[in-house]
Design a protein around this motif. Structure first.
Motif, PDB file in Angstrom:
ATOM      1  N   ALA A  39       0.837  -1.187   0.000  1.00 43.19           N
ATOM      2  CA  ALA A  39       0.000   0.000   0.000  1.00 43.19           C
ATOM      3  C   ALA A  39       0.876   1.243   0.000  1.00 43.19           C
ATOM      4  CB  ALA A  39      -0.919  -0.011   1.222  1.00 43.19           C
ATOM      5  N   ARG A  40       0.453   2.254  -0.733  1.00 42.26           N
ATOM      6  CA  ARG A  40       1.193   3.507  -0.754  1.00 42.26           C
ATOM      7  C   ARG A  40       0.890   4.280   0.522  1.00 42.26           C
ATOM      8  NH1 ARG A  40       3.168   5.134  -5.553  1.00 42.26           N
ATOM      9  NH2 ARG A  40       2.967   7.309  -4.957  1.00 42.26           N
ATOM     10  N   PRO A  41       1.836   5.084   1.029  1.00 42.90           N
ATOM     11  CA  PRO A  41       1.609   5.794   2.298  1.00 42.90           C
ATOM     12  C   PRO A  41       0.750   7.042   2.141  1.00 42.90           C
ATOM     13  CG  PRO A  41       3.798   6.268   1.464  1.00 42.90           C
ATOM     14  CD  PRO A  41       3.208   5.229   0.547  1.00 42.90           C
ATOM     15  N   GLU A  42       0.267   7.357   0.933  1.00 42.59           N
ATOM     16  CA  GLU A  42      -0.566   8.529   0.778  1.00 42.59           C
ATOM     17  C   GLU A  42      -1.528   8.325  -0.373  1.00 42.59           C
ATOM     18  OE1 GLU A  42       2.280  11.253  -2.109  1.00 42.59           O
ATOM     19  OE2 GLU A  42       2.342  11.574   0.052  1.00 42.59           O
ATOM     20  N   ILE A  43      -2.645   9.103  -0.383  1.00 43.10           N
ATOM     21  CA  ILE A  43      -3.630   9.046  -1.469  1.00 43.10           C
ATOM     22  C   ILE A  43      -4.022  10.474  -1.796  1.00 43.10           C
ATOM     23  CG2 ILE A  43      -5.534   8.737   0.170  1.00 43.10           C
ATOM     24  CD1 ILE A  43      -6.978   7.157  -2.015  1.00 43.10           C
ATOM     25  N   ASP A  44      -4.180  10.751  -3.092  1.00 44.67           N
ATOM     26  CA  ASP A  44      -4.482  12.096  -3.574  1.00 44.67           C
ATOM     27  C   ASP A  44      -5.929  12.121  -4.067  1.00 44.67           C
ATOM     28  OD1 ASP A  44      -4.561  14.620  -4.596  1.00 44.67           O
ATOM     29  OD2 ASP A  44      -2.686  14.469  -5.710  1.00 44.67           O
ATOM     30  N   LEU A  45      -6.803  12.897  -3.367  1.00 46.81           N
ATOM     31  CA  LEU A  45      -8.227  12.986  -3.725  1.00 46.81           C
ATOM     32  C   LEU A  45      -8.551  14.307  -4.401  1.00 46.81           C
ATOM     33  CD1 LEU A  45      -9.776  11.588  -0.417  1.00 46.81           C
ATOM     34  CD2 LEU A  45      -9.202  10.321  -2.483  1.00 46.81           C
ATOM     35  N   ARG A  46      -7.535  15.122  -4.690  1.00 38.91           N
ATOM     36  CA  ARG A  46      -7.795  16.432  -5.280  1.00 38.91           C
ATOM     37  C   ARG A  46      -8.466  16.286  -6.650  1.00 38.91           C
ATOM     38  NH1 ARG A  46      -1.911  18.980  -4.698  1.00 38.91           N
ATOM     39  NH2 ARG A  46      -1.458  16.836  -5.380  1.00 38.91           N
ATOM     40  N   GLY A  47      -9.422  17.189  -6.895  1.00 37.02           N
ATOM     41  CA  GLY A  47     -10.113  17.162  -8.175  1.00 37.02           C
ATOM     42  C   GLY A  47     -11.321  16.244  -8.194  1.00 37.02           C
ATOM     43  N   MET A  48     -11.581  15.494  -7.117  1.00 37.36           N
ATOM     44  CA  MET A  48     -12.706  14.563  -7.077  1.00 37.36           C
ATOM     45  C   MET A  48     -13.906  15.220  -6.383  1.00 37.36           C
ATOM     46  SD  MET A  48     -10.926  10.962  -6.017  1.00 37.36           S
ATOM     47  CE  MET A  48      -9.438  10.371  -6.846  1.00 37.36           C
ATOM     48  N   MET A  49     -15.117  14.797  -6.779  1.00 32.49           N
ATOM     49  CA  MET A  49     -16.311  15.178  -6.057  1.00 32.49           C
ATOM     50  C   MET A  49     -16.389  14.368  -4.768  1.00 32.49           C
ATOM     51  SD  MET A  49     -17.514  17.501  -7.991  1.00 32.49           S
ATOM     52  CE  MET A  49     -19.164  17.733  -7.313  1.00 32.49           C
ATOM     53  N   THR A  50     -17.194  14.858  -3.821  1.00 32.33           N
ATOM     54  CA  THR A  50     -17.280  14.189  -2.514  1.00 32.33           C
ATOM     55  C   THR A  50     -17.781  12.761  -2.646  1.00 32.33           C
ATOM     56  OG1 THR A  50     -17.681  16.311  -1.443  1.00 32.33           O
ATOM     57  CG2 THR A  50     -18.300  14.332  -0.229  1.00 32.33           C
ATOM     58  N   ASP A  51     -18.878  12.559  -3.416  1.00 38.19           N
ATOM     59  CA  ASP A  51     -19.428  11.202  -3.547  1.00 38.19           C
ATOM     60  C   ASP A  51     -18.496  10.283  -4.311  1.00 38.19           C
ATOM     61  OD1 ASP A  51     -19.644  12.551  -5.879  1.00 38.19           O
ATOM     62  OD2 ASP A  51     -21.723  12.011  -6.306  1.00 38.19           O
ATOM     63  N   GLU A  52     -17.560  10.838  -5.077  1.00 38.42           N
ATOM     64  CA  GLU A  52     -16.569  10.009  -5.776  1.00 38.42           C
ATOM     65  C   GLU A  52     -15.380   9.704  -4.881  1.00 38.42           C
ATOM     66  OE1 GLU A  52     -13.558  10.362  -9.648  1.00 38.42           O
ATOM     67  OE2 GLU A  52     -14.790  12.071  -9.014  1.00 38.42           O
ATOM     68  N   ALA A  53     -14.996  10.672  -4.042  1.00 39.80           N
ATOM     69  CA  ALA A  53     -13.772  10.521  -3.246  1.00 39.80           C
ATOM     70  C   ALA A  53     -13.952   9.591  -2.053  1.00 39.80           C
ATOM     71  CB  ALA A  53     -13.303  11.893  -2.767  1.00 39.80           C
ATOM     72  N   LEU A  54     -15.124   9.616  -1.395  1.00 43.74           N
ATOM     73  CA  LEU A  54     -15.278   8.842  -0.149  1.00 43.74           C
ATOM     74  C   LEU A  54     -15.164   7.331  -0.351  1.00 43.74           C
ATOM     75  CD1 LEU A  54     -18.007  10.894   1.752  1.00 43.74           C
ATOM     76  CD2 LEU A  54     -15.536  10.982   1.948  1.00 43.74           C
ATOM     77  N   PRO A  55     -15.808   6.727  -1.389  1.00 42.86           N
ATOM     78  CA  PRO A  55     -15.588   5.270  -1.584  1.00 42.86           C
ATOM     79  C   PRO A  55     -14.124   4.941  -1.866  1.00 42.86           C
ATOM     80  CG  PRO A  55     -17.495   6.038  -2.828  1.00 42.86           C
ATOM     81  CD  PRO A  55     -16.801   7.260  -2.316  1.00 42.86           C
ATOM     82  N   ILE A  56     -13.438   5.816  -2.620  1.00 40.00           N
ATOM     83  CA  ILE A  56     -12.015   5.562  -2.903  1.00 40.00           C
ATOM     84  C   ILE A  56     -11.209   5.634  -1.607  1.00 40.00           C
ATOM     85  CG2 ILE A  56      -9.998   6.491  -4.099  1.00 40.00           C
ATOM     86  CD1 ILE A  56     -11.834   7.387  -6.329  1.00 40.00           C
ATOM     87  N   LEU A  57     -11.556   6.603  -0.742  1.00 40.29           N
ATOM     88  CA  LEU A  57     -10.857   6.716   0.549  1.00 40.29           C
ATOM     89  C   LEU A  57     -11.067   5.465   1.399  1.00 40.29           C
ATOM     90  CD1 LEU A  57      -9.323   8.309   2.693  1.00 40.29           C
ATOM     91  CD2 LEU A  57     -11.491   9.357   3.369  1.00 40.29           C
ATOM     92  N   GLU A  58     -12.307   4.941   1.431  1.00 36.09           N
ATOM     93  CA  GLU A  58     -12.579   3.750   2.248  1.00 36.09           C
ATOM     94  C   GLU A  58     -11.777   2.548   1.750  1.00 36.09           C
ATOM     95  OE1 GLU A  58     -16.748   3.218   2.117  1.00 36.09           O
ATOM     96  OE2 GLU A  58     -17.226   5.011   3.288  1.00 36.09           O
ATOM     97  N   ARG A  59     -11.715   2.362   0.412  1.00 37.03           N
ATOM     98  CA  ARG A  59     -10.942   1.241  -0.129  1.00 37.03           C
ATOM     99  C   ARG A  59      -9.456   1.424   0.164  1.00 37.03           C
ATOM    100  NH1 ARG A  59     -14.605   1.876  -4.508  1.00 37.03           N
ATOM    101  NH2 ARG A  59     -13.035   3.020  -5.702  1.00 37.03           N
ATOM    102  N   TYR A  60      -9.000   2.669   0.076  1.00 36.68           N
ATOM    103  CA  TYR A  60      -7.570   2.908   0.357  1.00 36.68           C
ATOM    104  C   TYR A  60      -7.229   2.589   1.806  1.00 36.68           C
ATOM    105  CZ  TYR A  60      -3.381   5.463   1.571  1.00 36.68           C
ATOM    106  OH  TYR A  60      -2.162   5.798   2.058  1.00 36.68           O
TER     107      TYR A  60
END
Length: 791
Positions: free
Chosen positions: A711-732
């Motif tokens: 796993a990478r030690p960081e994730i970049d959510l910039r440029g995403m909408m809220t409903d798009e970013a939260l599922p990606i954050l949970e999987r990360y």
């Protein structure tokens, strides 16, 4: 530039080092990557490779440590050691470095039961959390010192706030007074030259007694400090002077602290730069799908399915190269643009990468000896990246190469002897190769000369190789065929391109008989090779078909056995239900008999009652034993007799055992737990499919282990909408926990703050999140969130 450095540039090692620098994070590691040179000692090469392999394994288990915020602070520390005062930016850089050192030490402080080649670097880190905390708490930003930096500074700023409030109160009375409303340009309070003033109309400047500090550009406004606040402004000026002196004292104190730990801080910088470089090598290994080659001590060079790292990995054709051992010289022939020069560059570049401690894009089983120098004479204008190819030789360069030739050098010659009379060029090429061979060097050379093909066929420890060419499509296949000399194919290519037949026939008549015969032999040899390869391909295809049919048959047999076992299990459950009901009925009967016994006369025949009771339980036990006995399906006999290594079921006992041996008369010796017993073939039933089932379980378990990625030690959510970013954050976050990361960074940017708020709400709901905070200076500040996960 030395001959060796020129050769490395010709082999395009700097381009690979640029790729390596792109994987590095810190400036020190980037500079070290670009300055990396091949090692000439076998122990150093092995040490470099083992460090890269260790970092790659650690990345697979828990990702890469964070190296952000590492800046070169060595000059600042030395200046502090000489009594100089460091500015806030330099002190913040030192704090960021100490924070990175603590993070790297924590990264390696987990389960370290297995020693690695880079443990010594992690052990050398000195995490000074006291100094890092002192700097971070004292300096809020590059232009701001915290009030808590000292009690004196806090007291000075408190007095400044009180004085400022008193000035504003006085000035508010002036700007809100009707007596001054006509004189004021605007009813506001402003600051000029660090003193509080009010804007007064030029024609009314006498209406407000005080000191003029400035005039507007138009001359219409005078900025006047009313006499009522002059003394208060003077107090603030005094406080500002005291504040400046106190800040300088604080900075000097922090600088002295940094100087006191200067050696440790510089050590941390050097170690972190080394670790960043090593982990950059591991990242490049993943990017190139590379592996660690074996370092041989017997001059044996083997590259299996080697790929040039600068070519497109989707289109590059892997090649196999062997040198040393059976032969010390490889003569590569074939048509132009057939891949001869790419082969030379792949050989030389992969050797240089190995000596730099880089994994190479080649399959397992590849091995290289350690050459002190790799010297190449390849066209200066040639570039793999631009797909350009030239065939010029530079005799001056060859003279220098021969002067440096020794038994620990690798020589690469492209189009040796070209650019002069073919007869003289061929003779010169052979003489150069023989001279280099006498020095003990390993040689790979490309040529078009038939004389060199004959030389390779007739000289011991020299072999031919060729780059395959498809005459039908007029395209090279880029495959390297060792042991087979290449055919020029000039006549065939010219014919396909439309050259008149009469011209081609005339050319064939002008070729001497010996050369024509040699080319004919090569053509027949190539034709035979094509036929054999086609036969091998067909054989492999038929083998794959047979294996697929066998796999399907095994799946059907396994599925049938599972269905049979499922049906037997259902029947057994039903029988158990019936038996349970029968036992319940029997217990009721027994209870009734006991009740009647209490009521019966003294002369009742209790022996008959007990006999009846025993008979009932005997029949029930027989039914249960019959039910539990393994059912033998006479209609489905085993496909073969049991043999050593098979698993069987004992029909009489209902247990399983392993076959140890079979005697001449067919008696089986079985291992059932800790017991050894013997049985006949008809007393056991072969359990087919058990071995295959165990293998499948093992493979599934192994695949599950291998499927885990770092796993990478960081994730970049910039440029995403809220409903798009939260599922990606949970999987990360799930991936980070599987990768055993303790602290991760979520990059959401500053912007409007909507995405940051959504991320924080999601983290609050996540039960696996221990804590989170906004980034500090050097971490991204309010644009990132640092998340600590529960173990």
């Amino acid at each position: 530039m030395t001959l060796y450095e020129k050769s490395l540039k010709t082999l395009e090692l700097p381009a690979v080092l640029d790729m390596l620098a792109g994987e590095a994070v810190s400036g020190g590691a980037k500079a070290a990557a670009l300055a990396l040179t091949p090692a000439g000692d076998i122990h150093e090469v092995r040490c470099r490779l083992s460090e890269t392999t260790a970092a790659k394994k650690m990345m697979t288990l828990k990702g890469s440590p964070a190296f952000s915020g590492i800046r070169d602070i060595r000059s600042a520390v030395r200046r502090a050691d000489m009594g100089g005062m460091l500015n806030t930016s330099e002190l913040l850089d030192i704090a960021a470095l100490l924070r990175a050192a603590a993070g790297a030490a924590a990264y390696a402080s987990g389960d370290r039961t297995d020693k690695t080649a880079i443990d010594y670097l992690f052990d050398a880190l000195i995490a000074n959390k006291f100094l890092e905390g002192k700097i971070s708490s004292s300096i809020v930003g590059v232009d701001e010192i915290a009030d808590a930096a000292s009690a004196e500074l806090s007291d000075i700023r408190r007095h400044m706030r009180v004085a400022g409030d008193r000035i504003r109160q006085s000035l508010n009375k002036i700007i809100s007074s009707p007596a001054y409303s006509k004189a004021l340009q605007e009813p506001i309070i402003t600051v000029k030259n660090d003193r509080y003033v009010v804007p007064v109309k030029a024609e009314q400047k006498g209406a407000v007694p005080g000191l003029v500090h400035d005039v507007s550009a138009s001359g219409a406004t005078f900025f006047i400090e009313p006499m009522a606040v002059v003394q208060l402004n003077n107090e603030i000026r005094e406080l500002l002077s005291r504040e400046k002196k106190e800040i300088e004292r604080i900075l000097m104190e922090l600088s002295a602290d940094a100087a006191a730990h200067g050696e440790d801080i510089i050590t941390d910088f050097n170690v972190l730069s080394d670790l960043d470089l090593i982990f950059s090598k591991a990242k490049l290994s993943y990017k190139l799908n590379a592996s660690e080659p074996e370092i041989s001590e017997n001059s044996r060079l083997v590259l299996r399915r080697a790929r040039h790292p600068l070519l497109n990995p989707k289109t590059v054709v892997p090649i196999d190269i062997r040198l040393g051992g059976e032969y010390d010289t490889l003569i590569i022939t074939g048509p132009n643009t057939g891949g001869k020069t790419v082969t030379l560059k792949t050989l030389g570049l992969l050797a240089a990468m190995t000596y730099c401690g880089l994994h190479i894009p080649a399959d397992d089983g590849s091995a290289l000896p350690v050459f002190r120098e790799t010297l190449a004479d390849i066209g200066d204008e040639q570039s793999i990246e631009q797909s350009l190819s030239t065939f010029s030789s530079h005799m001056t360069n060859i003279v220098k190469i021969l002067e440096a030739s020794a038994d620990d050098t690798l020589l690469l010659f492209d189009e040796l002897g070209a650019g002069t009379d073919p007869v003289e060029g061929a003779a010169l090429a052979i003489a150069i190769i023989e001279y280099a061979r006498r020095t003990g060097a390993k040689i790979a050379a490309t040529t078009h000369y038939s004389e060199l093909k004959v030389f390779a066929l007739t000289t011991e420890n020299v072999t031919n190789a060729s780059c395959e060419f498809d005459v039908e499509t007029l395209r090279p296949t880029y495959r390297l065929l060792i042991g087979i000399p290449g055919k020029s194919n000039a006549f065939a290519i010219s014919k396909r391109l439309g050259l008149p037949e009469t011209v081609i026939n005339d050319a064939k008549r002008r070729v001497n008989e010996e050369s024509a015969s040699f080319e004919e032999v090569l053509g027949n040899l190539e034709k035979t090779r094509y036929e054999m390869e086609n036969e091998q391909l067909e054989t492999r295809r038929l083998l794959r078909v047979a294996e697929e049919k066998a796999r399907l048959a095994e799946e059907n047999r396994t599925r049938t056995a599972q269905e049979r076992e499922k049906a037997a299990e259902l029947a057994k459950r039903e029988a158990n239900r019936i038996l349970s009901e029968a036992r319940s009925t029997a217990d009721g009967v027994m209870e009734e008999l006991r009740r009647l016994r209490n009521q019966a006369a003294a002369d009742t025949d209790w022996q008959k009652v007990n006999a009846a009771k025993a008979e009932i339980f005997r029949k029930l036990n027989e039914a249960e034993e019959t039910l539990q006995a393994p059912r033998q399906d006479e209609d489905d006999p085993p496909s073969r007799p049991a043999g050593p290594g098979d698993k069987v079921r004992l029909l009489g006992l209902g247990t399983t055992a392993d076959v140890i041996s079979v005697s001449a008369d067919g008696v089986l010796t079985l291992q059932a737990g800790m017991m050894k017993i013997t049985a006949r073939q008809e007393e056991v039933r072969l359990m087919e499919g058990e071995t295959q089932s165990e293998i499948k379980k093992y493979l599934a378990k192994s695949a599950e282990k291998l499927s885990r990625m770092a796993a990478r030690p960081e994730i970049d959510l910039r440029g995403m909408m809220t409903d798009e970013a939260l599922p990606i954050l949970e999987r990360y976050l799930d991936s980070a926990r599987m990768g055993k990361l303790n602290v991760v960074t979520v990059i959401h940017g500053k912007g409007t703050g909507a995405l940051r708020q959504a991320v924080h709400q999601s983290l609050k709901r996540d039960g696996n999140v221990k804590s989170f905070r906004l980034g500090r200076f050097g971490e991204g500040e309010t644009g990132v969130t640092i998340v600590e996960l529960k173990p």
